[in-house]
Design a protein around this motif. Structure first.
Motif, PDB file in Angstrom:
ATOM      1  N   UNK A  75      -9.267  12.799   1.745  1.00 14.26           N
ATOM      2  CA  UNK A  75      -8.698  13.227   0.471  1.00 14.26           C
ATOM      3  C   UNK A  75      -7.343  12.579   0.301  1.00 14.26           C
ATOM      4  N   UNK A  76      -7.039  12.160  -0.915  1.00 16.51           N
ATOM      5  CA  UNK A  76      -5.711  11.640  -1.154  1.00 16.51           C
ATOM      6  C   UNK A  76      -5.664  10.704  -2.335  1.00 16.51           C
ATOM      7  N   UNK A  77      -4.569   9.954  -2.383  1.00 22.80           N
ATOM      8  CA  UNK A  77      -4.360   8.956  -3.431  1.00 22.80           C
ATOM      9  C   UNK A  77      -3.804   7.695  -2.788  1.00 22.80           C
ATOM     10  N   UNK A  78      -4.264   6.549  -3.288  1.00 22.06           N
ATOM     11  CA  UNK A  78      -3.831   5.278  -2.728  1.00 22.06           C
ATOM     12  C   UNK A  78      -3.638   4.284  -3.862  1.00 22.06           C
ATOM     13  N   UNK A  79      -2.468   3.615  -3.833  1.00 20.43           N
ATOM     14  CA  UNK A  79      -2.180   2.504  -4.735  1.00 20.43           C
ATOM     15  C   UNK A  79      -1.908   1.282  -3.863  1.00 20.43           C
ATOM     16  N   UNK A  80      -2.730   0.247  -4.014  1.00 21.61           N
ATOM     17  CA  UNK A  80      -2.604  -0.922  -3.153  1.00 21.61           C
ATOM     18  C   UNK A  80      -2.815  -2.187  -3.976  1.00 21.61           C
ATOM     19  N   UNK A 131      -4.980  -8.863  -6.735  1.00 21.14           N
ATOM     20  CA  UNK A 131      -5.938  -7.779  -6.916  1.00 21.14           C
ATOM     21  C   UNK A 131      -5.252  -6.471  -6.540  1.00 21.14           C
ATOM     22  N   UNK A 132      -5.485  -5.452  -7.323  1.00 17.30           N
ATOM     23  CA  UNK A 132      -4.886  -4.146  -7.062  1.00 17.30           C
ATOM     24  C   UNK A 132      -5.891  -3.040  -7.271  1.00 17.30           C
ATOM     25  N   UNK A 133      -5.670  -1.929  -6.591  1.00 15.30           N
ATOM     26  CA  UNK A 133      -6.550  -0.778  -6.739  1.00 15.30           C
ATOM     27  C   UNK A 133      -5.708   0.486  -6.767  1.00 15.30           C
ATOM     28  N   UNK A 134      -6.060   1.402  -7.623  1.00 16.52           N
ATOM     29  CA  UNK A 134      -5.433   2.712  -7.700  1.00 16.52           C
ATOM     30  C   UNK A 134      -6.555   3.740  -7.664  1.00 16.52           C
ATOM     31  N   UNK A 135      -6.505   4.637  -6.676  1.00 16.13           N
ATOM     32  CA  UNK A 135      -7.622   5.569  -6.491  1.00 16.13           C
ATOM     33  C   UNK A 135      -7.111   6.952  -6.145  1.00 16.13           C
ATOM     34  N   UNK A 136      -7.769   7.952  -6.718  1.00 15.59           N
ATOM     35  CA  UNK A 136      -7.547   9.363  -6.392  1.00 15.59           C
ATOM     36  C   UNK A 136      -8.912   9.902  -5.972  1.00 15.59           C
ATOM     37  N   UNK A 137      -9.044  10.413  -4.729  1.00 18.58           N
ATOM     38  CA  UNK A 137     -10.371  10.660  -4.202  1.00 18.58           C
ATOM     39  C   UNK A 137     -10.416  11.886  -3.303  1.00 18.58           C
ATOM     40  N   UNK A 138     -11.624  12.427  -3.212  1.00 22.68           N
ATOM     41  CA  UNK A 138     -11.982  13.492  -2.272  1.00 22.68           C
ATOM     42  C   UNK A 138     -13.447  13.245  -1.942  1.00 22.68           C
ATOM     43  N   UNK A 139     -13.699  12.616  -0.776  1.00 22.42           N
ATOM     44  CA  UNK A 139     -15.051  12.212  -0.419  1.00 22.42           C
ATOM     45  C   UNK A 139     -15.392  12.760   0.957  1.00 22.42           C
ATOM     46  N   UNK A 140     -16.700  12.954   1.171  1.00 22.53           N
ATOM     47  CA  UNK A 140     -17.203  13.473   2.444  1.00 22.53           C
ATOM     48  C   UNK A 140     -18.424  12.651   2.836  1.00 22.53           C
ATOM     49  N   UNK A 141     -18.516  12.309   4.123  1.00 19.89           N
ATOM     50  CA  UNK A 141     -19.656  11.528   4.594  1.00 19.89           C
ATOM     51  C   UNK A 141     -20.075  12.016   5.965  1.00 19.89           C
ATOM     52  N   UNK A 142     -21.383  12.057   6.172  1.00 20.19           N
ATOM     53  CA  UNK A 142     -21.935  12.319   7.494  1.00 20.19           C
ATOM     54  C   UNK A 142     -23.125  11.377   7.691  1.00 20.19           C
ATOM     55  N   UNK A 143     -23.837  11.577   8.767  1.00 18.02           N
ATOM     56  CA  UNK A 143     -24.904  10.641   9.102  1.00 18.02           C
ATOM     57  C   UNK A 143     -25.958  10.555   8.000  1.00 18.02           C
ATOM     58  N   UNK A 144     -26.282  11.656   7.356  1.00 12.15           N
ATOM     59  CA  UNK A 144     -27.386  11.668   6.402  1.00 12.15           C
ATOM     60  C   UNK A 144     -26.976  12.122   5.012  1.00 12.15           C
ATOM     61  N   UNK A 145     -25.712  12.373   4.796  1.00 17.26           N
ATOM     62  CA  UNK A 145     -25.315  12.882   3.487  1.00 17.26           C
ATOM     63  C   UNK A 145     -23.976  12.301   3.080  1.00 17.26           C
ATOM     64  N   UNK A 158       0.857  -1.185   0.000  1.00 15.42           N
ATOM     65  CA  UNK A 158       0.000   0.000   0.000  1.00 15.42           C
ATOM     66  C   UNK A 158       0.887   1.226   0.000  1.00 15.42           C
ATOM     67  N   UNK A 159       0.627   2.163  -0.908  1.00 18.69           N
ATOM     68  CA  UNK A 159       1.389   3.400  -1.011  1.00 18.69           C
ATOM     69  C   UNK A 159       0.413   4.533  -1.274  1.00 18.69           C
ATOM     70  N   UNK A 160       0.419   5.521  -0.402  1.00 18.99           N
ATOM     71  CA  UNK A 160      -0.489   6.634  -0.604  1.00 18.99           C
ATOM     72  C   UNK A 160      -0.378   7.658   0.493  1.00 18.99           C
ATOM     73  N   UNK A 161      -1.174   8.694   0.352  1.00 20.96           N
ATOM     74  CA  UNK A 161      -1.177   9.755   1.344  1.00 20.96           C
ATOM     75  C   UNK A 161      -2.244  10.762   1.029  1.00 20.96           C
ATOM     76  N   UNK A 162      -2.533  11.597   2.035  1.00 21.85           N
ATOM     77  CA  UNK A 162      -3.546  12.612   1.852  1.00 21.85           C
ATOM     78  C   UNK A 162      -3.870  13.274   3.172  1.00 21.85           C
ATOM     79  N   UNK A 163      -5.074  13.773   3.267  1.00 20.07           N
ATOM     80  CA  UNK A 163      -5.499  14.488   4.466  1.00 20.07           C
ATOM     81  C   UNK A 163      -6.881  14.016   4.888  1.00 20.07           C
TER      82      UNK A 163
END
Length: 982
Positions: free
Chosen positions: A342-347, A365-379, A324-329
């Motif tokens: 937020x960040x990028x992950x290669x695993x 199996x491998x995954x490469x992702x670049x993401x910025x996601x937000x989650x709360x109880x209802x959204x 696994x290689x990645x980083x973000x906030x």
């Protein structure tokens, strides 16, 4: 003075009681008793105690054994130096804490201790005796809303100080399955913990595995805990620094892992760190901060780890191979109800079967992702997401083309630009091995699955549709080594819509081919209005090639259709009950060279929540302008531990016997029973109840019709019984049948049949004409028939194939045509020739000519009379042998001029119908009156007569051929010889 003495005496008594109580409170036996009673009241805890001694400044506990949820603690002795009275007042100052040779076992079985616990009540009274008046148990009080930080969560309920601690013992823990448990020697020392001080504690562990040849057989660890207190009950700095070293045959130079966990509070807020580091690199680093007064906790994350970095420290436990290689906030709100990542992950990972054996087929199996996601109880919100799934080759990819927000409560989906596409999903090649773990009962082989989808959001509606059909080629499926389908090519296009008002999905095109041959086409829709209590409804249509589908392995037992096409439609509603309605049409159906009727089947079923099933199945069969109808109405009710109770009715207004060939064709030939195999259950196992029959008219042939077939078939656990089945045969005859089919699993011939069939006033002539309307039946008249059958067999095929029986037949009048002979080449002009020969004989006096004329006249009239011989009585008994042959016994035909007595057989030939199987009959014919005169003229009759006046034929008659064509060649030869004076 007189009042002072009682007061002093009372005070002395009270003081004495207090002294005695205080002395008892500090007596070890009382203390031990009180603690035992207190622990006995704790649910789920098993506890034993040898002795406890609590003094003013010291507490000693001996032989403590505590067990809960399979965790076992054995503590030989522990000594604590602390002011007990001050501790009860909330000031816990441990000057010395010593506990050695203890054992903490995480492999202990759950079970009662050997030492019986005598007490069951808490020692609240003992603790209250030592507590000062007015002392209160600290209360948590109202909890602050949101996350106030770590340090406010670990505020102590008492003032705490620790000068010195020395703990040493052994920890027993489970290892890999099939290996002995591991043992770790642990030692905790340190102290100097108090307000304004920086306490330090050092924990060392030393683990040596029992298997010296293991890849890692020695693990040591040194962890230092640093705790700084800003007040007697509050911390402002916590830090754990751990160094672990692993060694073994595969790690000659050893491996090292540093773990650092820290939290600090100051006037600016709180800061947190967690890091994992080897000797050469940082594996993971998470840093977060909660500024004073801030509403969010924010930080950064970084990971660069491989399984090889972790495996040496798992004590032999096998891990999947991963990287696994990645980083973000990240940002968390104080209530931990909102997170933004937020960040990028290669695993990547492989050898997933060590987690679950079923994952063996997945491989890498491998995954490469670049993401910025937000989650709360209802959204849920996605600002950016690009992900790719990789195996040995690219498998799938997902790209969010614009930002989106989804509200779980309202179901509303909001996007930046409703006119633009939202999400693109591509299946580049999904290996079937990745699907295998989700269908463990099946084995899948074939090419990778490909396809493409696009999602949109417009006006609060979320839609997904196929941009490329999902295709799976060369697909084969088997279960337990038995193939179900082979070499299928599947293509399907789907779409779906979701709105706050509900959802709808559509299969707009599903096709199945095999080796280029069309098998099936299907389209269907399903949907549900908003709310889980709303019904799910589905409709669809299909078209299928019947021989193509049944050529698949799953349909092998039905693979005898050479042509056939089916179309249909269905409707399904799933609510409190499941309702299914189908309309099925089958045309051009052939089994071998036999053309079967076209079918129209309407099926209606209701499946109730309690398992009850109501079904109505009308069937219409049409062929060559005729139409048969059959309707089955059934209600099935589950019976606990006994299958289903069934109540059913089979009805028809008009049914052609020939059309029933379809039902016979739809039933596959059963496999022969293997002798010696157990037969634990009957074929009707799981069904109990009754089936009613009500068939208005059954047409066997244009000349044979059975009307008003009424009866009941009762199904029990060990027998099926036909109860008074009755019917009316054309031209006034009637049929009645009863019997039972029993099952006994304790014997080899498990099935047993007993049945009785009675025909009254029955005319068999139409049966003989059924095959050929121009055929002359060998017998005509009204008959009464009684047939009894019995048999046993290991299975139904053996049972009916070997069943034996006796049939008794009698008639009070009719016409016998079985003795018809053709001597037309000799008697076509017999009457005329006889007259001419008589005149010539008289004129010339030639006696030979006169005798020939008499013989010719007698033969002509005899054959004419035998061709339609009226009889007054006919009786016969027929027995069926276990090889399927029929033996005719006690055949008797009596008329005013003739009597026939005889016996014979019909030999079984499985390649022929009953009417065409070989017949052999030997008959003794007796004659009188006119018939006797004809036979005497031909010199074919003996001189002796029986008491009734019948004279015997000079030879026994032999009939052969079959029931459909009775052979009389022996009688013909006899007459020809007699005619020629031979």
């Amino acid at each position: 003075m007189k009042y002072q003495r009682p007061l002093l005496a009372g005070s002395a008594i009270i003081a004495l009681f207090l002294v005695v109580a205080l002395m008892l409170a500090f007596t070890p036996s009382v203390q031990t008793w009180a603690v035992r009673r207190a622990m006995a009241a704790e649910p789920g805890v098993e506890f034993s105690l040898g002795r406890i001694s609590a003094g003013i400044n010291k507490v000693r506990v001996e032989r403590l054994h505590w067990r809960q949820d399979g965790v076992d603690l054995i503590l030989p002795a522990v000594e604590i130096d602390l002011p007990v009275i001050a501790a009860l007042r909330g000031k816990v100052h441990i000057k010395r804490l010593v506990a050695r040779d203890w054992t903490l076992d995480f492999t202990a079985p759950v079970g009662p201790l050997a030492v019986e616990i005598p007490a069951r009540q808490a020692a609240a009274g003992y603790l209250a005796l030592l507590a000062p008046a007015g002392a209160q148990t600290p209360s948590d009080g109202p909890r602050p809303s949101g996350f106030p930080g770590i340090f406010s969560q670990i505020n102590l309920p008492v003032d705490l100080a620790v000068d010195s601690a020395d703990l040493a013992g052994e920890v027993i823990f489970p290892t890999t399955p099939g290996h002995p448990p591991g043992r770790a020697h642990a030692n905790l020392t340190g102290g100097n913990l108090g307000p304004g001080l920086e306490g330090r504690f050092v924990l060392t562990t030393d683990v040596v595995t029992a298997d010296a040849s293991a890849p890692v057989n020695h693990l040591t660890s040194r962890s230092e805990l640093i705790a700084r207190m800003e007040s007697p009950r509050a911390f402002n700095h916590l830090e754990i620094a751990s160094i672990s070293t692993a060694s073994g045959p595969q790690i000659p130079n050893g491996a090292r892992l540093n773990i650092n966990l820290g939290a600090t509070r100051d006037s600016l807020g709180e800061n947190y760190t967690l890091s994992l580091r080897t000797a050469v690199k940082m594996l993971a680093d998470i840093r977060g901060s909660l500024p004073a007064g801030a509403t969010d906790l924010g930080g950064t994350w970084q990971v660069d780890a491989r399984s090889a970095d972790i495996t040496p420290f798992t004590l032999g436990r096998i891990l999947p191979t991963f990287s696994a290689l990645g980083g973000g906030s990240f940002v968390l709100d104080r209530a931990f109800s909102e997170i933004q990542l937020t960040g990028r992950l290669d695993a990547s990972a492989e050898r997933l079967e060590v987690i679950m054996p079923e994952l063996l087929t997945i491989g890498m199996i491998g995954i490469s992702a670049d993401f910025d996601v937000f989650a709360e109880a209802h959204e849920f919100r996605i600002s950016r997401l690009q992900a790719e799934l990789i195996g040995a080759a690219p498998v799938a990819s997902v790209e969010v083309l614009q930002g989106l927000e989804f509200n779980r409560l309202s179901g509303e989906l909001r996007v930046a630009d409703p006119a633009e596409d939202l999400v693109q999903i591509s299946l580049h090649g999904l290996p079937l091995g990745w699907v295998q773990p989700f269908v463990p009962d099946l084995t899948l082989t074939g090419d990778a699955v490909r396809g493409g989808f696009m999602a949109q959001a417009r006006g609060g509606r979320f839609s997904i549709y196929s941009t490329l059909p999902v295709e799976a080629t060369a697909l084969s499926i088997s279960r337990a080594g038995r193939p179900l389908v082979r070499d299928l090519d599947l293509a399907v296009a789907v779409s779906g819509d979701y709105t706050p008002r509900g959802w709808q999905a559509e299969v707009s095109s599903l096709t199945l081919y095999s080796a280029g041959r069309f098998l099936l086409a299907l389209n269907a829709k399903a949907g549900q209005a908003q709310g889980w209590d709303q019904p799910i409804k589905a409709t669809g249509q299909y078209e299928a090639d019947i021989p193509g589908l049944l050529a698949q392995p799953a349909g092998a037992e039905y693979d005898f259709f050479t042509s056939g096409h089916s179309r249909g439609e269905f409707t399904v509603s799933i609510d409190d009950r499941t309702e299914l309605a189908t309309a099925i049409g089958i045309t051009s159906l052939r089994a071998g060279e036999v053309e079967l009727p076209d079918l129209k089947i309407d099926l209606r079923t209701d499946l109730h929540p309690d398992g009850r099933l109501d079904a109505r199945i009308p069937i219409i069969a049409t062929k060559e302008g005729r139409s048969s109808d059959l309707t089955l109405a059934a209600a099935l009710r589950p019976v606990p531990d006994n299958g289903y109770a069934i109540t059913a009715q089979l009805a028809s207004q008009l049914l052609y016997w020939e059309d029933l060939q379809l039902l016979a064709a739809l039933v596959p030939a059963g496999e022969a029973a293997v002798h010696g195999d157990p037969t634990p259950l009957p074929v009707w196992a799981g069904l109990n109840g009754e089936l009613g029959l009500q068939l208005s008219r059954v047409v066997y042939s244009p000349l044979v019709t059975v009307n008003d077939v009424i009866g009941t078939v009762r199904i029990g656990p060990s027998a099926v019984t036909i109860d008074n089945l009755s019917a009316m045969v054309s031209e006034g005859g009637s049929v009645r049948m009863q019997g039972d089919l029993a099952f006994n699993p304790l014997i080899r011939q498990a099935y047993a049949l007993k049945a009785e069939l009675a025909l009254t006033d029955f005319d068999p002539a139409p049966l003989f004409r059924a095959g050929d309307p121009r055929a002359v039946p060998p017998v005509e008249g009204r008959f009464n028939v009684l047939s009894r059958m019995a048999g046993q067999g290991a299975d139904l095929g053996a049972l009916f194939g070997t069943a034996t029986g006796v049939l008794t037949l009698n008639s009070r009048g009719g016409t016998l045509r079985a003795l018809s002979v053709d001597i037309s080449e000799h008697a076509r002009t017999g009457s005329r020739l006889a007259g001419v020969a008589g005149i010539i004989g008289l004129a010339t006096g030639d006696t030979r000519t006169l005798r020939y004329a008499d013989r010719l006249r007698a033969a002509s009239e005899l054959t004419l009379e035998l061709s339609a011989l009226a009889f007054d009585q006919l009786t016969m008994q027929v027995e069926r042998a276990d090889d399927g042959s029929y033996f005719i016994k006690d055949l008797s035909v009596i008329s005013p001029t003739m009597r026939l007595l005889g016996a014979g057989s019909i030999r079984y030939d499985e390649a022929l119908s009953l009417w065409d199987q070989p017949l052999s009959l030997q008959l003794q014919l007796g004659a009188r009156d006119r018939l006797a005169d004809h036979l005497r003229t031909l010199h074919l009759l003996g001189e002796q007569t029986d008491p009734l006046g019948y004279a015997p034929l000079v030879e026994r008659l032999i009939l052969d051929g079959s029931l459909s064509a009775i052979g009389t060649s022996q009688l013909k030869n006899l007459l020809v010889k007699a005619l020629n004076g031979l």
